[in-house]
Design an enzyme around this catalytic site. Structure first.
Site, short mmCIF file in Angstrom:
data_model
loop_
_atom_site.label_atom_id
_atom_site.label_comp_id
_atom_site.label_asym_id
_atom_site.label_seq_id
_atom_site.Cartn_x
_atom_site.Cartn_y
_atom_site.Cartn_z
N HIS A 1 0.81 -1.22 0.00
CA HIS A 1 0.00 0.00 0.00
C HIS A 1 0.85 1.27 0.00
O HIS A 1 0.32 2.37 0.15
CB HIS A 1 -0.95 0.03 1.20
CG HIS A 1 -2.05 -0.98 1.11
ND1 HIS A 1 -2.84 -1.34 2.19
CD2 HIS A 1 -2.51 -1.71 0.06
CE1 HIS A 1 -3.72 -2.25 1.81
NE2 HIS A 1 -3.54 -2.50 0.53
N CYS B 1 4.34 21.25 -5.19
CA CYS B 1 5.60 20.78 -5.78
C CYS B 1 6.54 21.97 -5.97
O CYS B 1 6.15 22.98 -6.58
CB CYS B 1 5.33 20.10 -7.11
SG CYS B 1 6.81 19.61 -8.01
N THR C 1 -3.71 -9.01 10.79
CA THR C 1 -4.52 -8.57 9.66
C THR C 1 -5.79 -9.40 9.57
O THR C 1 -5.76 -10.61 9.83
CB THR C 1 -3.75 -8.66 8.33
OG1 THR C 1 -4.66 -8.40 7.24
CG2 THR C 1 -3.12 -10.03 8.12
N THR C 2 -6.89 -8.76 9.21
CA THR C 2 -8.15 -9.49 9.04
C THR C 2 -8.19 -10.25 7.73
O THR C 2 -9.10 -11.05 7.50
CB THR C 2 -9.35 -8.52 9.09
OG1 THR C 2 -9.13 -7.47 8.13
CG2 THR C 2 -9.49 -7.90 10.48
N PRO D 1 -5.52 -11.96 17.88
CA PRO D 1 -6.46 -12.26 18.96
C PRO D 1 -7.87 -12.57 18.47
O PRO D 1 -8.63 -13.27 19.14
CB PRO D 1 -6.45 -10.99 19.82
CG PRO D 1 -5.23 -10.24 19.42
CD PRO D 1 -4.99 -10.59 17.98
#
Length: 260
Positions: A131, A160, A202-203, A228
């Site tokens: 990502h 910029c 991570t799900t 968990p």
């Protein structure tokens, strides 16, 4: 059969897998950075869970590629707020132990959804930041790029210095394509051979995150989940440790070095 508890025997079994594996792919999400004090919203901060922005938008709308193109001030408002909440975070014990494993085993790779850069800060070099990262900015109008430690002192949206266009963080916003380079790196890692896949924090709702775990199951490669809660891959991994990332990796690191 999946082992879903976190007994000493389970931890010893996973530690043995880590000890003997030479090529390991770690897949990490927001949960690994939670131990660094970061809020957990899809890896970039847990500030907008089930609530709208001041403009009445979902966070997915505010942080979309379309919004960045049309109203960069809105996208940058929330990118800046999320970054400020993450500023100053340090790698957790989980980040550090993964980096230590890479130092011991050159075949260790990390595929992360997080844009916080903590894996690299911890010392990991073989990192696929699927990502992107908030610490790298690029111009939307010209080839100019720059790296930043944080957004302190930046006007948002930043201009910029070369062409006056809008700079944006080099992250994948909602509705945008994943970087082909990262996808190619992941393909190369899997095709080169992996002895163990470990999913942490991570799900696994995205197919490119759950995919390697399914690939492992189909190819007889052992897999482990450290989380968990229940996820999309909880029922298919070989070992499931219902633990936080830092606690699990600390115990696994210690035990794998105690094993004969």
């Amino acid at each position: 059969m999946t082992v879903s508890s976190s007994t000493n025997a389970d931890i010893d079994a996973v530690a043995a897998l880590l000890k003997h594996a030479e090529r390991v792919l770690f897949i990490t999400g927001a949960g690994i950075s939670a131990d660094s004090g970061l809020p957990t919203y899809r890896g970039i901060g847990g500030l907008y869970h089930e609530r709208l922005t001041a403009e009445g938008l979902t966070i997915e709308e505010a942080l979309s590629g379309e919004m960045m193109a049309q109203r960069p001030d809105i996208s940058w408002r929330y990118i800046g707020e999320i970054e400020s909440n993450c500023r100053g975070a340090k790698p957790s014990a989980a980040h550090l132990r993964i980096a230590d494993l890479e130092a011991e085993k050159p075949g260790v790779w990390v595929l992360t959804q997080n844009v916080d850069g903590l894996h690299r800060m911890a010392g990991s070099e073989k990192v696929i930041q699927i990502h992107g990262t908030v610490h790298h900015l690029r111009c939307t109008e010209c080839p100019h790029q720059r790296s930043v430690h944080d957004f302190a002192g930046l006007d948002l949206p930043p201009a910029c210095p070369v062409c006056g266009g809008v700079l944006r963080p080099d992250i994948v916003l909602f509705g945008e394509m994943l970087p082909q380079k990262g996808l190619d790196q992941l393909t190369h890692v899997l095709e080169s051979g992996v002895d163990l896949i470990v999913s942490i924090g991570t799900t696994s709702v995205f197919p490119y995150i759950s995919g390697p775990v399914w690939w492992a199951q189909q190819n007889g490669i052992p897999s482990v989940e450290i989380n968990p809660g229940d996820t999309e891959v909880s029922d298919i991994v070989d070992y499931r440790l219902r633990m936080g990332a830092a606690d699990a990796m600390t115990q696994l690191w210690a035990r794998m070095h105690e094993l004969p």
